[in-house]
Design an enzyme around this catalytic site. Structure first.
Site, mmCIF file in Angstrom:
data_model
loop_
_atom_site.group_PDB
_atom_site.id
_atom_site.type_symbol
_atom_site.label_atom_id
_atom_site.label_comp_id
_atom_site.label_asym_id
_atom_site.label_seq_id
_atom_site.Cartn_x
_atom_site.Cartn_y
_atom_site.Cartn_z
ATOM 1 N N ASP A 8 13.063 22.124 -18.991
ATOM 2 C CA ASP A 8 13.923 20.965 -19.007
ATOM 3 C C ASP A 8 14.898 21.004 -20.385
ATOM 4 O OD1 ASP A 8 11.980 20.285 -21.141
ATOM 5 O OD2 ASP A 8 11.555 18.316 -20.019
ATOM 6 N N HIS A 9 15.188 19.847 -20.412
ATOM 7 C CA HIS A 9 16.348 19.994 -21.444
ATOM 8 C C HIS A 9 15.706 20.286 -23.040
ATOM 9 C CE1 HIS A 9 14.615 16.044 -20.858
ATOM 10 N NE2 HIS A 9 15.031 15.586 -22.162
ATOM 11 N N CYS A 65 8.200 22.894 -21.075
ATOM 12 C CA CYS A 65 8.907 21.536 -21.048
ATOM 13 C C CYS A 65 8.471 21.064 -22.555
ATOM 14 C CB CYS A 65 8.439 20.394 -20.069
ATOM 15 S SG CYS A 65 6.957 19.886 -20.117
ATOM 16 N N THR A 67 5.701 19.440 -23.543
ATOM 17 C CA THR A 67 4.353 19.905 -23.962
ATOM 18 C C THR A 67 3.758 20.908 -23.021
ATOM 19 O OG1 THR A 67 3.828 18.210 -22.102
ATOM 20 C CG2 THR A 67 3.701 17.410 -24.566
ATOM 21 N N HIS A 98 -9.788 35.277 -14.769
ATOM 22 C CA HIS A 98 -10.929 34.522 -14.035
ATOM 23 C C HIS A 98 -10.239 33.612 -13.040
ATOM 24 C CE1 HIS A 98 -14.179 34.683 -17.331
ATOM 25 N NE2 HIS A 98 -13.702 35.919 -17.026
ATOM 26 N N ARG A 109 7.459 21.692 -27.708
ATOM 27 C CA ARG A 109 7.187 20.803 -29.010
ATOM 28 C C ARG A 109 5.776 20.798 -29.531
ATOM 29 N NH1 ARG A 109 9.789 15.439 -25.949
ATOM 30 N NH2 ARG A 109 12.061 15.485 -26.801
ATOM 31 N N ARG A 132 -16.660 37.468 -8.218
ATOM 32 C CA ARG A 132 -17.143 35.783 -8.285
ATOM 33 C C ARG A 132 -16.080 34.874 -8.560
ATOM 34 N NH1 ARG A 132 -18.504 38.057 -13.330
ATOM 35 N NH2 ARG A 132 -18.203 36.365 -15.130
ATOM 36 N N HIS A 133 -15.015 35.489 -9.408
ATOM 37 C CA HIS A 133 -13.972 34.680 -9.546
ATOM 38 C C HIS A 133 -13.151 34.219 -8.311
ATOM 39 C CE1 HIS A 133 -15.189 34.958 -13.593
ATOM 40 N NE2 HIS A 133 -14.844 36.368 -13.596
HETATM 41 C C1 RB5 Z 1 10.812 15.031 -22.092
HETATM 42 O O1 RB5 Z 1 11.092 14.030 -22.951
HETATM 43 C C2 RB5 Z 1 9.278 15.261 -21.727
HETATM 44 O O2 RB5 Z 1 8.697 14.184 -21.381
HETATM 45 C C3 RB5 Z 1 9.013 16.582 -21.149
HETATM 46 O O3 RB5 Z 1 9.626 17.661 -21.624
HETATM 47 C C4 RB5 Z 1 7.669 17.115 -21.015
HETATM 48 O O4 RB5 Z 1 6.842 17.039 -22.112
HETATM 49 C C5 RB5 Z 1 6.947 16.226 -20.041
HETATM 50 O O5 RB5 Z 1 5.589 16.495 -19.691
#
Ligand code: RB5
Length: 148
Positions: A8-9, A65, A67, A98, A109, A132-133
């Protein structure tokens, strides 16, 4: 090997650095992510990369993204996708060995570019161990089918 990448951005710069890193190692990278810093919606890109993986248009997918959470949640809604968010290379490697992950995700971020490079390198170099996996992955697939 063909790899789809989506973002994403908030992850445009990291996407470009990972793309260049992998291309320098001979991987073919198909860019499904945004190249704009304009606010956008991560599920769009999670889905596009997931669809490319399940259709076998590519071998694997990488999603970034803020996170890594939202975009991987979206990808995991596509049947056959096993996407996991990693912030360190050990989990990335084991997720392939696994759990046979077919998409790796991380957050622009959360981690720096050198850790992100280590994560994709460990993940791409690792091999699924089967045995097993595989039984456990079959159990996950059963849950997926029952939820339909
Ligand atoms: C965008 O602000 C943020 O929410 C997105 O990049 C991501 O972290 C969502 O899970």
């Amino acid at each position: 090997m063909k790899i789809a990448i989506g973002n994403d951005h908030v992850a445009v710069d990291m996407k470009n650095e990972i793309k260049a890193h992998l291309e320098s190692k001979g991987y073919e990278i198909i860019n499904f992510g945004t190249d704009s810093n304009e606010r956008c919606d991560y599920p769009t890109y999670g889905r596009q990369v997931a669809d490319a993986v399940v259709s076998k248009a590519v071998d694997y997918g990488i999603l970034i993204c803020g996170t890594g959470v939202g975009i991987s949640l979206a990808a995991n809604k596509v049947e056959g996708i096993r996407a996991c968010v990693c912030s360190e290379p050990y989990s990335a490697k084991l997720s392939k060995e696994h759990n046979n992950t077919n998409i790796i995700a991380f957050g622009s971020r959360v981690i720096g570019i050198e850790t992100a490079k280590m994560i994709v390198d460990e993940w791409l170099n690792a091999e699924f161990e089967g045995g097993r996996h595989q039984n456990r992955i079959d159990m996950i697939s059963e849950i997926e089918k029952e939820g339909k």
